[in-house]
Scaffold this motif. Structure first.
Motif, PDB file in Angstrom:
ATOM      1  N   ARG A  65     -12.523  -3.753  -2.385  1.00 42.03           N
ATOM      2  CA  ARG A  65     -12.852  -4.741  -0.607  1.00 42.03           C
ATOM      3  C   ARG A  65     -14.095  -3.844   0.088  1.00 42.03           C
ATOM      4  O   ARG A  65     -13.912  -3.910   1.386  1.00 42.03           O
ATOM      5  CB  ARG A  65     -11.641  -4.522   0.126  1.00 42.03           C
ATOM      6  CG  ARG A  65     -10.484  -5.136  -0.427  1.00 42.03           C
ATOM      7  CD  ARG A  65      -9.070  -5.029   0.195  1.00 42.03           C
ATOM      8  NE  ARG A  65      -8.312  -5.765  -0.497  1.00 42.03           N
ATOM      9  CZ  ARG A  65      -7.367  -5.679  -1.517  1.00 42.03           C
ATOM     10  NH1 ARG A  65      -8.063  -5.321  -2.622  1.00 42.03           N
ATOM     11  NH2 ARG A  65      -7.018  -7.082  -1.869  1.00 42.03           N
ATOM     12  N   ASN A  66     -14.690  -2.271  -0.895  1.00 40.22           N
ATOM     13  CA  ASN A  66     -15.798  -1.738   0.235  1.00 40.22           C
ATOM     14  C   ASN A  66     -14.938  -1.681   1.316  1.00 40.22           C
ATOM     15  O   ASN A  66     -15.820  -1.186   2.546  1.00 40.22           O
ATOM     16  CB  ASN A  66     -16.732  -2.851   0.062  1.00 40.22           C
ATOM     17  CG  ASN A  66     -18.246  -1.894   0.311  1.00 40.22           C
ATOM     18  OD1 ASN A  66     -18.697  -1.055  -0.259  1.00 40.22           O
ATOM     19  ND2 ASN A  66     -19.090  -2.486   0.820  1.00 40.22           N
ATOM     20  N   LEU A  67     -13.860  -1.178   0.994  1.00 41.76           N
ATOM     21  CA  LEU A  67     -13.226  -0.085   2.875  1.00 41.76           C
ATOM     22  C   LEU A  67     -13.566   1.445   3.151  1.00 41.76           C
ATOM     23  O   LEU A  67     -13.656   2.211   3.580  1.00 41.76           O
ATOM     24  CB  LEU A  67     -11.844  -0.441   2.736  1.00 41.76           C
ATOM     25  CG  LEU A  67     -11.691  -2.271   2.738  1.00 41.76           C
ATOM     26  CD1 LEU A  67     -10.456  -2.475   2.893  1.00 41.76           C
ATOM     27  CD2 LEU A  67     -12.349  -2.254   3.933  1.00 41.76           C
ATOM     28  N   MET A  68     -14.335   1.384   1.490  1.00 45.80           N
ATOM     29  CA  MET A  68     -14.146   3.318   1.580  1.00 45.80           C
ATOM     30  C   MET A  68     -15.195   3.382   2.828  1.00 45.80           C
ATOM     31  O   MET A  68     -14.623   5.055   3.114  1.00 45.80           O
ATOM     32  CB  MET A  68     -14.636   3.471   0.226  1.00 45.80           C
ATOM     33  CG  MET A  68     -13.584   3.790  -0.526  1.00 45.80           C
ATOM     34  SD  MET A  68     -12.151   4.599  -0.620  1.00 45.80           S
ATOM     35  CE  MET A  68     -13.160   6.340  -1.021  1.00 45.80           C
TER      36      MET A  68
ATOM     37  N   LEU B 222      -0.692  -1.430   4.676  1.00 47.56           N
ATOM     38  CA  LEU B 222      -0.737  -2.298   3.271  1.00 47.56           C
ATOM     39  C   LEU B 222      -0.493  -1.709   2.414  1.00 47.56           C
ATOM     40  O   LEU B 222      -0.447  -1.453   1.243  1.00 47.56           O
ATOM     41  CB  LEU B 222      -0.720  -3.522   3.013  1.00 47.56           C
ATOM     42  CG  LEU B 222      -0.567  -4.487   4.070  1.00 47.56           C
ATOM     43  CD1 LEU B 222      -0.980  -6.167   4.623  1.00 47.56           C
ATOM     44  CD2 LEU B 222       0.781  -4.962   4.158  1.00 47.56           C
ATOM     45  N   LEU B 223      -2.222  -1.166   2.663  1.00 52.44           N
ATOM     46  CA  LEU B 223      -2.926  -0.236   1.254  1.00 52.44           C
ATOM     47  C   LEU B 223      -1.747   0.842   0.899  1.00 52.44           C
ATOM     48  O   LEU B 223      -1.612   1.085  -0.168  1.00 52.44           O
ATOM     49  CB  LEU B 223      -4.019   0.320   1.711  1.00 52.44           C
ATOM     50  CG  LEU B 223      -5.274  -0.691   1.814  1.00 52.44           C
ATOM     51  CD1 LEU B 223      -6.404  -0.335   2.197  1.00 52.44           C
ATOM     52  CD2 LEU B 223      -5.794  -1.527   0.521  1.00 52.44           C
ATOM     53  N   LEU B 224      -1.244   1.656   1.172  1.00 55.40           N
ATOM     54  CA  LEU B 224       0.172   3.130   0.788  1.00 55.40           C
ATOM     55  C   LEU B 224       1.265   2.335   1.435  1.00 55.40           C
ATOM     56  O   LEU B 224       2.132   3.575   1.249  1.00 55.40           O
ATOM     57  CB  LEU B 224      -1.079   3.710   1.729  1.00 55.40           C
ATOM     58  CG  LEU B 224      -2.363   4.151   2.140  1.00 55.40           C
ATOM     59  CD1 LEU B 224      -2.101   5.506   3.303  1.00 55.40           C
ATOM     60  CD2 LEU B 224      -2.588   4.574   0.639  1.00 55.40           C
TER      61      LEU B 224
ATOM     62  N   ALA C  89      -3.363   5.482  -7.857  1.00 52.91           N
ATOM     63  CA  ALA C  89      -4.912   4.633  -8.592  1.00 52.91           C
ATOM     64  C   ALA C  89      -4.842   3.111  -7.974  1.00 52.91           C
ATOM     65  O   ALA C  89      -6.190   1.913  -7.413  1.00 52.91           O
ATOM     66  CB  ALA C  89      -4.393   4.525  -9.900  1.00 52.91           C
ATOM     67  N   ILE C  90      -3.726   2.309  -7.748  1.00 52.19           N
ATOM     68  CA  ILE C  90      -3.676   0.983  -6.617  1.00 52.19           C
ATOM     69  C   ILE C  90      -4.309   1.348  -5.327  1.00 52.19           C
ATOM     70  O   ILE C  90      -5.268   0.720  -5.026  1.00 52.19           O
ATOM     71  CB  ILE C  90      -1.893   0.753  -6.527  1.00 52.19           C
ATOM     72  CG1 ILE C  90      -1.785   0.496  -7.725  1.00 52.19           C
ATOM     73  CG2 ILE C  90      -2.128  -0.258  -5.764  1.00 52.19           C
ATOM     74  CD1 ILE C  90       0.027   0.012  -7.626  1.00 52.19           C
ATOM     75  N   ALA C  91      -4.030   2.477  -4.470  1.00 52.63           N
ATOM     76  CA  ALA C  91      -4.654   2.641  -3.196  1.00 52.63           C
ATOM     77  C   ALA C  91      -6.152   2.744  -3.349  1.00 52.63           C
ATOM     78  O   ALA C  91      -6.975   2.233  -2.524  1.00 52.63           O
ATOM     79  CB  ALA C  91      -4.490   3.577  -2.575  1.00 52.63           C
ATOM     80  N   LEU C  92      -6.605   3.710  -4.120  1.00 52.78           N
ATOM     81  CA  LEU C  92      -8.290   3.825  -4.181  1.00 52.78           C
ATOM     82  C   LEU C  92      -9.004   2.884  -4.785  1.00 52.78           C
ATOM     83  O   LEU C  92     -10.173   2.239  -4.893  1.00 52.78           O
ATOM     84  CB  LEU C  92      -9.077   4.642  -5.216  1.00 52.78           C
ATOM     85  CG  LEU C  92      -8.143   6.141  -4.483  1.00 52.78           C
ATOM     86  CD1 LEU C  92      -8.222   6.896  -5.290  1.00 52.78           C
ATOM     87  CD2 LEU C  92      -9.255   6.357  -3.532  1.00 52.78           C
TER      88      LEU C  92
ATOM     89  N   LEU D 288      -4.034  10.207   1.171  1.00 48.23           N
ATOM     90  CA  LEU D 288      -4.111   9.894  -0.462  1.00 48.23           C
ATOM     91  C   LEU D 288      -4.065  11.203  -1.425  1.00 48.23           C
ATOM     92  O   LEU D 288      -3.305  12.063  -2.403  1.00 48.23           O
ATOM     93  CB  LEU D 288      -4.549   9.111  -1.456  1.00 48.23           C
ATOM     94  CG  LEU D 288      -3.737   7.938  -1.070  1.00 48.23           C
ATOM     95  CD1 LEU D 288      -5.541   6.761  -1.338  1.00 48.23           C
ATOM     96  CD2 LEU D 288      -2.930   7.245  -1.918  1.00 48.23           C
ATOM     97  N   LEU D 289      -5.302  11.551  -0.892  1.00 47.99           N
ATOM     98  CA  LEU D 289      -5.303  13.584  -1.308  1.00 47.99           C
ATOM     99  C   LEU D 289      -4.223  14.613  -0.825  1.00 47.99           C
ATOM    100  O   LEU D 289      -3.972  15.391  -1.887  1.00 47.99           O
ATOM    101  CB  LEU D 289      -6.777  14.313  -0.649  1.00 47.99           C
ATOM    102  CG  LEU D 289      -7.216  15.734  -1.522  1.00 47.99           C
ATOM    103  CD1 LEU D 289      -7.093  15.572  -2.863  1.00 47.99           C
ATOM    104  CD2 LEU D 289      -8.227  15.928  -0.243  1.00 47.99           C
TER     105      LEU D 289
END
Length: 607
Positions: free
Chosen positions: A137-140, A330-332, A128-131, A152-153
């Motif tokens: 931040r439009n990083l997908m 940092l994201l993960l 939830a936090i990472a996604l 994450l998956l």
């Protein structure tokens, strides 16, 4: 009890409404806002809620719905195409982080079983936090976003065997109970096979029947019923509810009802996931923290430093852009939702004591709180560096971005008009996302390879799920005029830069579309009627193709000029009728001039 339930619901909602907007206004993010709201209303805040465990168990359904939606995004073919990043990168991340944390714990003198379960649980990150951070931040579309999503998956999948192996390391409750192991495995295999068959041959026909009722709330009720039933079935056979929800999503990912299911379940997922984070905030045992603050702060720091170092090294191995290594790490870097489940199962199986489980839960919760703060600090440092680095560095950063991974046209309404537009675009290799609400029509088109989805295109949530933010254009081909105007109004409001190509049923509809700012409009019968008129003149009356083409062009040009001239007055009935009569008189005069010119040309030819 009813009073307590309503009071608790009021407290949850009030805490979310008051704290989350404030957190977002302070650039702390929604997730941190939910966590802070939970801390404030929990046992170590204002003590407004007492049944923390009950709330946490109920709120876990938000994570279940999240995994169902993740499954909906992954068609079996797409899942197979992502097998390398999912299982390669994801496996490397989980094994690398788990091995490093487990090794560090063993060196610190901790029992290997405790170290192993702790390392495995802490290797998981918060989906939830990472996604949410990636989307904000439009990083997908970037390499960091794609790698993060794949990892994450894998973590969501890997949590299942982690939970399954915990009892094998624990203290057995009864002797001789292992004889049922093969029966349990067989039960899991049979149920999973049954789910696959039911998803293909039972659920889709049921969805089709329910869709024909054209009752949205029943469709939503069935979607929730399906997720809950499958989740409870998986829990009954001793497997995580999340696995059942994820499998249900994957089985329906290539269904025409995918977007409708996604848009119907999304509001419940968001609310329950927010409740989950509130419950996590409530469950932070500050008594444990205050009893050993230095130990817990040291564990949080050591855990995050080790995890960030492993993720940073992995990002370099994956060949990400230079400026994305630390951001990806940092994201993960935080602990994940499933860590609570893993540590709870470990305490139940007596792999480690409830005190150890409490400490680890506090460590994970604090890491969740720290991550939004570190990301915010990282963003500000990056903005400061780019602001003072000059144009050359800024241009380098800009070049690291990649194009969005979707480039399609949305067609709303696939009836007699929309079909022709869709077939033409499809034949010319244009990627389409088609929205329609006729289940029979959808089923027929699917047999011919069209990607058609069930749903009401006027709904903003369905447009968002269909990828309107990344579309190149939207074609409004809906039969109903009111629905057509409602859709245009929604697109103009939510996606002002998205080009709109609209079908007009009549002149009034044409003007109403113009009122909404649509400039690319085609009247549905106009061109075909004009073409038939040309055919009558050439094939039926023997006139020259050149003359009839010029006549048709003049007629089209005059008609467009008349439409534009009358448009400002179409709501004034008297003026509108007067100008329409004037336009017809001008057309009659033009036709008379054309006849005279033709007669003169013919006389001149024979002379």
């Amino acid at each position: 009890m009813e009073h307590n339930l309503l009071f608790n619901a009021m407290v949850y909602l009030a805490a979310a409404v008051l704290v989350v907007p404030l957190a977002k206004r302070l650039a702390l993010g929604a997730v941190l806002g939910y966590l802070l709201a939970g801390i404030l209303i929990g046992p170590y805040g204002f003590r407004l809620i007492g049944e923390v465990e009950d709330a946490l168990h109920f709120a876990e359904f938000g994570v279940v719905l999240l995994l169902f939606l993740i499954g909906l995004e992954l068609e079996p073919s797409k899942l197979w195409s992502l097998r390398r990043p999912i299982f390669g990168w994801g496996g490397a991340q989980v094994l690398g982080v788990a091995a490093a944390l487990c090794g560090a714990a063993i060196l610190a003198g901790i029992d290997w079983k405790v170290a192993l379960i702790a390392g495995l649980g802490l290797s998981l990150s918060s989906t939830a936090i990472a996604l949410a951070s990636l989307e904000e931040r439009n990083l997908m579309p970037t390499p960091a976003g794609q790698a993060g999503f794949s990892i994450l998956l894998f973590q969501d999948i890997a949590a299942i065997p982690m939970i399954a192996i915990v009892p094998l390391l624990g203290v057995p409750e009864e002797a001789g109970g292992g004889g049922n192991a093969w029966q349990a495995v067989l039960k899991v295999v049979v149920v999973l096979a049954g789910l696959i068959v039911a998803g293909r041959f039972l659920v889709r026909p049921l969805l089709r029947v329910i869709a024909k009722t054209d009752t949205r709330e029943i469709f939503t009720a069935f979607a929730l019923l399906m997720v809950i039933a499958i989740s409870l079935l998986m829990q009954w056979i001793g497997v995580s509810m999340a696995l059942g929800a994820f499998m249900a999503g994957v089985l329906l990912a290539d269904s025409e009802y995918r977007h409708a299911l996604e848009s119907d379940v999304e509001p419940f997922k968001g609310l329950l996931l927010g409740l989950f984070f509130i419950a996590v905030g409530m469950s932070v045992d500050f008594a444990v923290f205050l009893a050993q603050p230095l130990l817990i702060l040291g564990l949080v720091a050591a855990f995050q430093v080790i995890k960030i170092a492993i993720l940073y090294a992995l990002s370099r191995i994956l060949g990400m852009a230079r400026g994305q290594h630390l951001q990806f790490a940092l994201l993960l870097s935080q602990g994940g939702e499933f860590a609570f489940v893993v540590f709870g199962a470990a305490a139940t199986a007596r792999v480690f004591s409830s005190d150890v489980a409490s400490i680890l839960v506090v460590v994970v919760a604090l890491s969740m709180v720290v991550t939004p703060l570190t990301l915010m600090l990282y963003d500000r440092i990056q903005a400061w560096r780019q602001g003072g680095a000059g144009g050359r560095k800024a241009s380098k950063k800009k070049a690291d971005a990649i194009e969005p991974n979707e480039d399609h046209v949305i067609i709303a309404g696939f009836g007699r008009f929309g079909q022709i537009v869709g077939r033409f675009l499809h034949a010319n290799d244009v990627r389409l996302t088609v929205l329609d609400h006729d289940p029979d029509q959808i089923e027929v088109l699917r047999h011919f390879g069209f990607k058609v989805f069930y749903g009401d295109a006027t709904r903003a949530d369905l447009l968002r799920a269909a990828g309107a933010a990344k579309a190149r254009a939207v074609v409004v081909a809906i039969d109903d005029i009111d629905d057509s105007l409602a859709l245009v109004d929604t697109v103009k409001r939510d996606y002002p830069d998205l080009p709109i190509f609209a079908r007009a049923r009549n002149v009034t509809h044409y003007y109403q579309l113009m009122d909404l700012g649509v400039t690319m409009i085609e009247r549905e019968t106009y061109e075909s009627a004009l073409k038939l008129g040309r055919t009558v003149m050439t094939e039926g009356l023997g006139q020259s193709a050149y003359r009839t083409r010029n006549a048709a062009n003049r007629f089209r040009r005059h008609n467009k000029q008349s439409l534009e001239a009358v448009y400002p007055y179409y709501k004034d009935r008297e003026t509108f009728v007067s100008l329409s009569k004037q336009a017809r008189e001008e057309l009659e005069e033009m036709i008379a001039r054309d006849r005279r010119a033709a007669e003169e040309e013919k006389t001149h030819y024979w002379d």
